[in-house]
Design an enzyme around this catalytic site. Structure first.
Site, PDB file in Angstrom:
ATOM      1  N   HIS A   9       0.842  -1.200   0.000  1.00  0.00           N
ATOM      2  CA  HIS A   9       0.000   0.000   0.000  1.00  0.00           C
ATOM      3  C   HIS A   9       0.883   1.259   0.000  1.00  0.00           C
ATOM      4  O   HIS A   9       0.677   2.183  -0.795  1.00  0.00           O
ATOM      5  CB  HIS A   9      -0.906  -0.037   1.237  1.00  0.00           C
ATOM      6  CG  HIS A   9      -1.772   1.167   1.413  1.00  0.00           C
ATOM      7  ND1 HIS A   9      -3.096   1.175   1.029  1.00  0.00           N
ATOM      8  CD2 HIS A   9      -1.513   2.392   1.920  1.00  0.00           C
ATOM      9  CE1 HIS A   9      -3.607   2.371   1.301  1.00  0.00           C
ATOM     10  NE2 HIS A   9      -2.669   3.123   1.847  1.00  0.00           N
ATOM     11  N   GLU A  10       1.886   1.291   0.865  1.00  0.00           N
ATOM     12  CA  GLU A  10       2.754   2.479   0.961  1.00  0.00           C
ATOM     13  C   GLU A  10       3.610   2.639  -0.299  1.00  0.00           C
ATOM     14  O   GLU A  10       3.822   3.761  -0.767  1.00  0.00           O
ATOM     15  CB  GLU A  10       3.643   2.399   2.212  1.00  0.00           C
ATOM     16  CG  GLU A  10       2.886   2.436   3.539  1.00  0.00           C
ATOM     17  CD  GLU A  10       2.065   3.712   3.738  1.00  0.00           C
ATOM     18  OE1 GLU A  10       2.453   4.765   3.223  1.00  0.00           O
ATOM     19  OE2 GLU A  10       1.012   3.632   4.407  1.00  0.00           O
TER      20      GLU A  10
ATOM     21  N   HIS B 299       1.621   4.409  -2.868  1.00  0.00           N
ATOM     22  CA  HIS B 299       1.555   5.872  -2.696  1.00  0.00           C
ATOM     23  C   HIS B 299       2.762   6.532  -3.360  1.00  0.00           C
ATOM     24  O   HIS B 299       2.662   7.612  -3.922  1.00  0.00           O
ATOM     25  CB  HIS B 299       1.548   6.250  -1.212  1.00  0.00           C
ATOM     26  CG  HIS B 299       0.199   6.161  -0.542  1.00  0.00           C
ATOM     27  ND1 HIS B 299      -0.952   6.636  -1.112  1.00  0.00           N
ATOM     28  CD2 HIS B 299      -0.173   5.651   0.666  1.00  0.00           C
ATOM     29  CE1 HIS B 299      -1.976   6.432  -0.291  1.00  0.00           C
ATOM     30  NE2 HIS B 299      -1.525   5.826   0.791  1.00  0.00           N
TER      31      HIS B 299
ATOM     32  N   GLU C 166      -6.289   6.699  -1.645  1.00  0.00           N
ATOM     33  CA  GLU C 166      -6.317   5.531  -0.754  1.00  0.00           C
ATOM     34  C   GLU C 166      -6.862   4.298  -1.470  1.00  0.00           C
ATOM     35  O   GLU C 166      -6.333   3.210  -1.342  1.00  0.00           O
ATOM     36  CB  GLU C 166      -7.160   5.829   0.495  1.00  0.00           C
ATOM     37  CG  GLU C 166      -6.505   6.782   1.466  1.00  0.00           C
ATOM     38  CD  GLU C 166      -5.119   6.326   1.910  1.00  0.00           C
ATOM     39  OE1 GLU C 166      -4.844   5.116   1.931  1.00  0.00           O
ATOM     40  OE2 GLU C 166      -4.290   7.197   2.196  1.00  0.00           O
TER      41      GLU C 166
ATOM     42  N   ASP D 177      -4.870   0.859  -2.202  1.00  0.00           N
ATOM     43  CA  ASP D 177      -5.404  -0.457  -1.821  1.00  0.00           C
ATOM     44  C   ASP D 177      -5.426  -1.405  -3.019  1.00  0.00           C
ATOM     45  O   ASP D 177      -4.964  -2.539  -2.950  1.00  0.00           O
ATOM     46  CB  ASP D 177      -6.848  -0.320  -1.302  1.00  0.00           C
ATOM     47  CG  ASP D 177      -6.895   0.138   0.155  1.00  0.00           C
ATOM     48  OD1 ASP D 177      -5.827   0.196   0.790  1.00  0.00           O
ATOM     49  OD2 ASP D 177      -8.009   0.432   0.644  1.00  0.00           O
TER      50      ASP D 177
HETATM   51 ZN   LIG Z   1      -2.599   5.237   2.480  1.00  0.00          ZN
END
Ligand SMILES: [Zn+2]
Length: 500
Positions: free
Chosen positions: A147-148, A151, A213, A217
């Site tokens: 997930h990170e 980003h 977000e 995901d």
């Molecule tokens: Zn996040």
């Protein structure tokens, strides 16, 4: 590596008192209020990886480096070679399968009980020990890292800053100015430094949008599956995070920034169903890393640690039993019960003689027993063919220092720092070894490098001037020190000029 006290304090060179002040705002980089932003008619940049106009990748990397330096002096980053190795192994396995990777990636752990993870410019991804130890298996940890990483690869932070910049062009200059100020002020430290970092933290409270977000995901789960982790683990882990704090009024940072709603858990579960189920054996490295964190980077009572070890590793698998025993050995070292620790480690080494976690503890035990030569005997063989491995190199050098074989230790550490110029424990040991050996000039030089890693150029330069003043009849060193003074001055200036 030596025991937790030395690793946490001496090797990281931290001032623990300053930490709690800036932690939370620094990490609350995106918040629930971002939801409102989604409905804002003011257009956010398109998601994806279109080249951004003002913030180039090159600048992102430079900002990331400056930020990492600042973090080193403000946050208890764990400089433990085993844990560094582990988190980077898992993280880079994911990065290898990610699309749109434009920056190098570097993963690190922060000693903090709050359940949190964060990503910053230049591929820097941090994981709190609190989040790590909530994970029951490697796939759960990988789902957060995935997930990170997303980003970063989708440039969400850059986009968020750019979007902000359109309404407030001064923001970015102020943000970077603050970093430079913190850097420049480090060392004289004190109140001024802390206040600046607080201001900086507030400016860093950047919101990711709800679509950011969602994207993190979605792509994160695909990445987890592609990297042969269990994609179903993300939903399990989100559920666990939500359950942990269901009855708590104050949300932990990770949940403020990544709100775990029933909808999000359900969506994650549905996404995971698109992939074939994966059955994985327990990962021994994951379990050993978790045991190490529980014992060495967990400021709580011995009873509480013993309880955590018991419940964390109660599954009836050989890997869980080994991790439990390893945790027990670390506890015995912590309590200076070296005979007991030695019995456990020798038993573990019967199955896994070359396991670096066990070798590391064996070395600590011999040093604790004031028998550093026994540690040297064991490590020397490994040093023959794994000289560059941080676990071997640092333990070997540490044993040599204990055995008062300073020159050998210094040679080892000088070679190692040439290959690993940002290794904090190695520079600390080099300062110590030179001090004990009475090498004044070399001690100043090593100290300067150590300080420079924390962005403390002013003090670093002072050390170099002192080195320079003490050099006698050694033109090569004199020229080297002069060159380094020039380089550090330049780096100090570059930092001040860091603007978008
Ligand atoms: Zn996040």
């Amino acid at each position: 590596m030596p025991t937790s006290e030395t690793t946490a304090n001496k090797f990281s060179g931290l001032k623990k008192t300053a930490l709690s002040l800036c932690l939370l705002p620094l990490f609350a980089m995106h918040s629930t209020s971002s939801i409102a932003k989604d409905t804002n008619p003011l257009k956010l940049p398109e998601l994806g990886t279109v080249a951004s106009s003002s913030l180039t990748i090159e600048k992102e990397i430079r900002i990331g480096k400056a930020y990492k330096m600042m973090m080193r002096s403000r946050v208890p980053i764990i400089n433990d070679p085993l844990l560094e190795q582990y988190i980077n192994d898992v993280g880079l396995k994911l990065v290898a399968n990610a699309d749109d990777v434009k920056t190098p990636f570097e993963f690190f752990m922060v000693e903090n009980k709050a359940i949190n993870a964060f990503a910053f410019f230049g591929g820097h991804v941090g994981i709190h020990t609190g989040l790590f130890t909530l994970a029951d298996n490697e796939s759960e940890l990988a789902s957060v890292l995935g997930h990170e990483i997303t980003h970063v690869t989708q440039r969400h932070l850059a986009r968020s800053i750019e979007a902000r910049q359109q309404t407030s062009p001064a923001t970015m200059a102020a943000l970077l100015g603050s970093i430079a100020l913190v850097m420049a002020g480090a060392g004289e430290a004190g109140i001024a430094g802390i206040q600046t970092s607080l201001a900086l933290s507030q400016q860093l409270a950047i919101n990711y949008t709800r679509s950011n977000e969602r994207e993190a995901d979605r792509i994160g789960i695909a990445l987890t599956a592609k990297s042969n982790f269990d994609p179903a683990s993300a939903a399990v882990f989100f559920g666990k995070m939500a359950a942990q704090h269901r009855y708590s009024t104050k949300l932990p940072p990770m949940l403020q920034s990544h709100p775990v709603t029933e909808l999000r858990i359900a969506e994650t579960r549905v996404r995971a169903q698109a992939y074939s189920p994966v059955r994985l054996n327990p990962s021994l490295p994951f379990l050993l890393a978790k045991a190490r964190i529980l014992v060495r980077y967990n400021q709580t009572t011995d009873d509480a640690i013993n309880h955590r070890l018991k419940v964390s590793f109660d599954a009836n698998t050989p890997e869980h039993r080994m991790a439990h025993d390893y945790g027990k050995a670390l506890m015995a070292v912590r309590l200076k019960q070296y005979d007991q620790a030695l019995t456990i480690i020798n038993h573990l080494r019967k199955t896994e003689p070359n396991n670096l976690y066990f070798l590391d503890t064996l070395s600590d035990i011999y040093i604790g027993m004031k028998q550093p030569h026994k540690a040297i005997d064991v490590l020397e063989n490994y040093n023959e063919y794994m000289a560059d491995n941080p676990v071997i190199a640092l333990n070997y050098a540490s044993a040599l220092v204990e055995a008062k074989e300073y020159d050998k230790a210094i040679t080892k550490l000088e070679r190692f720092t040439t290959a690993h110029p940002e290794n904090i424990p190695a520079w600390s040991m080099l300062v110590d070894a030179n001090q004990k050996a009475g090498h004044r000039v070399q001690r100043h030089i090593a100290k300067a490098e150590h300080l420079a890693l924390y962005g403390n150029f002013k003090q670093a330069l002072k050390e170099l001037y002192q080195a320079h003043n003490n050099i006698k009849n050694d033109q090569i060193t004199q020229v080297k020190v002069q060159a380094r003074i020039k380089q550090l001055r330049q780096r100090e200036q570059d930092l001040k000029n860091l603007k978008i």
